[in-house]
Design an enzyme around this catalytic site. Structure first.
Site, PDB file in Angstrom:
ATOM      1  N   ASP A 106      25.651  10.150  59.088  1.00 37.35           N
ATOM      2  CA  ASP A 106      24.588  10.937  58.470  1.00 37.35           C
ATOM      3  C   ASP A 106      25.231  12.114  57.752  1.00 37.35           C
ATOM      4  OD1 ASP A 106      22.807   9.227  59.714  1.00 37.35           O
ATOM      5  OD2 ASP A 106      21.589  10.813  60.570  1.00 37.35           O
ATOM      6  N   LYS A 154      22.938   3.812  51.129  1.00 36.37           N
ATOM      7  CA  LYS A 154      22.446   5.138  51.499  1.00 36.37           C
ATOM      8  C   LYS A 154      20.928   5.153  51.566  1.00 36.37           C
ATOM      9  CE  LYS A 154      26.342   7.407  49.263  1.00 36.37           C
ATOM     10  NZ  LYS A 154      26.790   8.234  48.139  1.00 36.37           N
ATOM     11  N   ASP A 157      33.359  16.285  39.490  1.00 41.17           N
ATOM     12  CA  ASP A 157      32.331  15.517  38.790  1.00 41.17           C
ATOM     13  C   ASP A 157      32.468  15.640  37.277  1.00 41.17           C
ATOM     14  OD1 ASP A 157      31.451  14.756  41.259  1.00 41.17           O
ATOM     15  OD2 ASP A 157      29.617  15.940  41.229  1.00 41.17           O
ATOM     16  N   ARG A 187      -2.010  21.803  62.584  1.00 43.01           N
ATOM     17  CA  ARG A 187      -0.725  22.330  63.056  1.00 43.01           C
ATOM     18  C   ARG A 187       0.418  22.051  62.104  1.00 43.01           C
ATOM     19  NH1 ARG A 187      -0.217  18.827  68.081  1.00 43.01           N
ATOM     20  NH2 ARG A 187      -1.074  17.445  66.527  1.00 43.01           N
ATOM     21  N   TYR A 204      21.213  12.050  54.029  1.00 41.10           N
ATOM     22  CA  TYR A 204      21.258  10.611  53.847  1.00 41.10           C
ATOM     23  C   TYR A 204      22.077   9.944  54.936  1.00 41.10           C
ATOM     24  CZ  TYR A 204      25.690  11.457  51.278  1.00 41.10           C
ATOM     25  OH  TYR A 204      26.937  11.848  50.901  1.00 41.10           O
ATOM     26  N   GLU A 254       7.595   9.587  60.930  1.00 36.93           N
ATOM     27  CA  GLU A 254       8.756   8.875  61.454  1.00 36.93           C
ATOM     28  C   GLU A 254       9.688   8.666  60.259  1.00 36.93           C
ATOM     29  OE1 GLU A 254       8.693   5.437  64.576  1.00 36.93           O
ATOM     30  OE2 GLU A 254       8.492   4.541  62.575  1.00 36.93           O
ATOM     31  N   GLU A 288      37.055   6.723  46.803  1.00 38.02           N
ATOM     32  CA  GLU A 288      36.024   7.518  46.125  1.00 38.02           C
ATOM     33  C   GLU A 288      36.241   7.534  44.612  1.00 38.02           C
ATOM     34  OE1 GLU A 288      33.751  11.426  47.412  1.00 38.02           O
ATOM     35  OE2 GLU A 288      35.824  11.833  46.866  1.00 38.02           O
ATOM     36  N   HIS A 337      28.597   9.319  42.290  1.00 31.53           N
ATOM     37  CA  HIS A 337      29.653   8.958  43.234  1.00 31.53           C
ATOM     38  C   HIS A 337      29.464   7.537  43.770  1.00 31.53           C
ATOM     39  CE1 HIS A 337      29.553  13.527  44.161  1.00 31.53           C
ATOM     40  NE2 HIS A 337      30.306  13.282  43.100  1.00 31.53           N
TER      41      HIS A 337
END
Length: 182
Positions: free
Chosen positions: A48, A71, A168, A23, A131, A28, A142, A62
Site C-alpha cells: 500500500d 494499482k 518526471d 454522524r 493505492y 467499505e 522503473e 510511471h
C-alpha cells in the site's frame, strides 16, 4: 460496490457503497472477495502506498518493467485527475489513455491493471492519494513517460504550468519507451 467500464476495457472505475447519516459516512474501501468477483480475476495486493501532494503537482507517467504493478487508486483527501495509459503492445487499446477525477467527495476508485503507466494531477489545494499495488516497488524496472507527450495527447485539466519532479520532466517520449510484452 459497483464496477463501471472505462474507454479501456481492463481499466475499471469502482464506486463503493457509501452510507451517510447525521454522524458522517461509512464505506467499505476494499473487499477482496467482492473485488475479484466483480473483476472476474484473482488479484493479490502486496503493498500500500500513500502520496501527499500540493495543488498543481503532476506525478507520472510511471510504470515498471519486469515487475509490473496493478494499482487500485483512491483519494482520501482532496481531488486529482488520475490517468492510465495502456502499454501492452498486443492490446487493442495500446497507446490509449483514460482519465477520471478521483476525490474524497466522490469516493471513486480506479483499478489500473498491470501493463499500464499511471499519473495524476492535483486539482485541490492538497491531495492524499492511496493505492494498493500487486507487486513491490522495483527501482531497476522503473520507467517514466513524459506527461505531456504529444503522441498520447492526454487532456490534463491544467490551470497553470504543473509542478513536475526532475525525474518526471526527464521522462521519455512514448514512442521511445520500452513497452509491456502482454
Amino acid at each position: 460496490m459497483k464496477i463501471v467500464d472505462t474507454t479501456i476495457a481492463d481499466v475499471k472505475v469502482i464506486l463503493p457503497n457509501v452510507y451517510h447519516d447525521s454522524r458522517g459516512y461509512f464505506l467499505e474501501s476494499f473487499n477482496q472477495e467482492k473485488f475479484e468477483s466483480e473483476l472476474g480475476r484473482k488479484v493479490n495486493f502486496v503493498q500500500d502506498n500513500h502520496s501527499h501532494s500540493v495543488h498543481r503537482v503532476l506525478r507520472g507517467l510511471h510504470y515498471q518493467l519486469g515487475k509490473p504493478q496493478g494499482k487500485l487508486v483512491r483519494v482520501t483527501q482532496g481531488e486529482v485527475f488520475d490517468v492510465a495509459v495502456d502499454l501492452r503492445e498486443k492490446s487493442p487499446t495500446f497507446g490509449q489513455w483514460t482519465g477520471r477525477i478521483l476525490s474524497s467527495e466522490n469516493h471513486t476508485q480506479l483499478w489500473i491493471p498491470e501493463g499500464f503507466a499511471h499519473g495524476f494531477y492535483v486539482l485541490s489545494p492538497t491531495a492524499d492519494l492511496h493505492y494498493k499495488a500487486t507487486d513491490f516497488w522495483y527501482p531497476e524496472g522503473e520507467r517514466t513517460i513524459l506527461w505531456d507527450d504529444k503522441d498520447l495527447n492526454i487532456q490534463w485539466p491544467l490551470s497553470n504550468k504543473p509542478i513536475v519532479s526532475d525525474k518526471d520532466e526527464a521522462g521519455l517520449r512514448f514512442k521511445n519507451t520500452e513497452k509491456i510484452k502482454a
